[in-house]
Design an enzyme around this catalytic site. Sequence first.
Site, PDB file in Angstrom:
ATOM      1  N   GLY A  69      39.251  48.169  36.113  1.00 16.64           N
ATOM      2  CA  GLY A  69      39.185  47.239  37.166  1.00 16.64           C
ATOM      3  C   GLY A  69      40.228  46.083  37.204  1.00 16.64           C
ATOM      4  CB  THR A  70      40.778  43.674  34.665  1.00 23.46           C
ATOM      5  OG1 THR A  70      39.718  43.234  34.415  1.00 23.46           O
ATOM      6  CG2 THR A  70      41.992  42.552  34.535  1.00 23.46           C
ATOM      7  CB  SER A 197      35.847  49.518  36.806  1.00 21.62           C
ATOM      8  OG  SER A 197      35.832  49.544  35.544  1.00 21.62           O
ATOM      9  CB  CYS A 323      34.161  37.631  32.636  1.00 19.78           C
ATOM     10  SG  CYS A 323      33.826  39.308  33.183  1.00 19.78           S
TER      11      CYS A 323
HETATM   12  C1  PLP Z   1      33.742  44.283  35.979  1.00 21.70           C
HETATM   13  C2  PLP Z   1      34.312  43.934  37.075  1.00 21.70           C
HETATM   14  C3  PLP Z   1      35.798  43.904  37.029  1.00 21.70           C
HETATM   15  C4  PLP Z   1      36.563  44.189  36.140  1.00 21.70           C
HETATM   16  O1  PLP Z   1      36.645  45.668  35.650  1.00 21.70           O
HETATM   17  P1  PLP Z   1      37.164  46.182  34.199  1.00 21.70           P
HETATM   18  O2  PLP Z   1      36.897  47.635  34.246  1.00 21.70           O
HETATM   19  O3  PLP Z   1      35.811  45.521  33.387  1.00 21.70           O
HETATM   20  O4  PLP Z   1      38.301  45.438  34.090  1.00 21.70           O
HETATM   21  C5  PLP Z   1      36.259  43.506  38.257  1.00 21.70           C
HETATM   22  N1  PLP Z   1      35.655  43.009  39.354  1.00 21.70           N
HETATM   23  C6  PLP Z   1      34.216  43.173  39.537  1.00 21.70           C
HETATM   24  C7  PLP Z   1      33.665  42.643  40.658  1.00 21.70           C
HETATM   25  C8  PLP Z   1      33.652  43.407  38.415  1.00 21.70           C
HETATM   26  O5  PLP Z   1      32.244  43.632  38.248  1.00 21.70           O
END
Ligand code: PLP
Length: 390
Positions: A69-70, A197, A323
């Site tokens: 997601g990042t 993600s 985080c």
């Molecule tokens: C966990 C999360 C991310 C980051 O995703 P990763 O796959 O862990 O890098 C980004 N946005 C939200 C809202 C999340 O909960």
Amino acid sequence: MIYLDNAATTRTAPEVVEAMLPYFTENYGNPGGIYSLGSAGRKAVNEARRILAGALGARQEEIYFTSGGTEADNWAVKAAAESRPGRGRHIVTTKIEHNAVLNACRYLEKQGFEVTYLDVDENGMVDPGRLKAALRPDTILISVMAANNEIGSIQPIGQIGAIARERNILFHTDAVQAFGQIPLDVEALKIDLLSASAHKLNGPKGVGMLYIRSGVELPAFVHGGAQERSRRAGTENVPGIVGFGAAVKRALGSMEERAERETQLRDHLIRRIESEIPCCRLNGHRSKRLPGNVSFSFSYVEGESVLIMLDMAGICASSGSACTSGSPDPSHVLLAIGLKHEEARGSLRLTLSGENTREELDTAVDSLKEIIQRLRDMSPLYQEAIRTRC
Ligand SMILES: *Cc1c(COP(=O)(O)O)cnc(C)c1O
């Protein structure tokens, strides 16, 4: 152990692991290879792409796999900004975004972009009218998350998408928490870019995706080989992508009944906490809220102390966002909904999965009640407050 931190990450489902295994051991060929060992991986990646596209009402060629997601958030925000030098340098986002979006915006500010961070109301909701008022002729991107990871509030992204489309501004939504939990249709919601993600929906860690609506010119973010139609280089994480597909298939198949069940459990948890633990406040919207999210602030306790004592009782929870754990700063989301620093520091997030039982939740509330009472017994401020009111 009782695991109540599913917004931080989830257990990879056994059938997901099962689906992934052959792509480590037998079908390990590079999907770019001409030989048949490579074509097995290629087919599996495309099958996962088909599942994800179907889940979002998108087309296969609009799905791009990333490392999570990042990366998807960074790609969407930075590439969208940098690809429109002639059109403007203004971005609109909110104060409650995940740090992947917020810190990408802060980076862009250093490059000369201007960012408006919209306020939210006391329930953590973005007001589309206020968003509309923040738009300028030079606005190039709107980024508003579909649902918040800390307080669970679900945003009116359909309304925001309509505003963005009308003004011909790109609309990105971070749907990492929402995907697989609530219905999402990129056409109906008028979304141009969407991040998701795998590990938040019982898939593996380290794999995610960005949906890019066809026709949107978004330059590559990771440069290298020609993978993902030359928009995201790097040998495909075949087992991860296969696991992502399997996880989405699983999540979608059970979404409705899971949401109903989790909502009931969630509301049971909220009712018990509100009726049995004094001086508490529910964070986030009461109904426009992710089925599995419970977030509270408790006066006169430190969230960190509560977490440690819950851990000793075998319960995994979180205060604010994973985080930011290890940092003494209170959560930016809780401050944005108007909590004072000490209220934000006394916060606790419990997030459910389809596997949690009512018994587990009752055990967790029993422990929580006792822990908070024990901590408050040591607080002279609480002794004072209890005689008046919270
Ligand atoms: C966990 C999360 C991310 C980051 O995703 P990763 O796959 O862990 O890098 C980004 N946005 C939200 C809202 C999340 O909960």
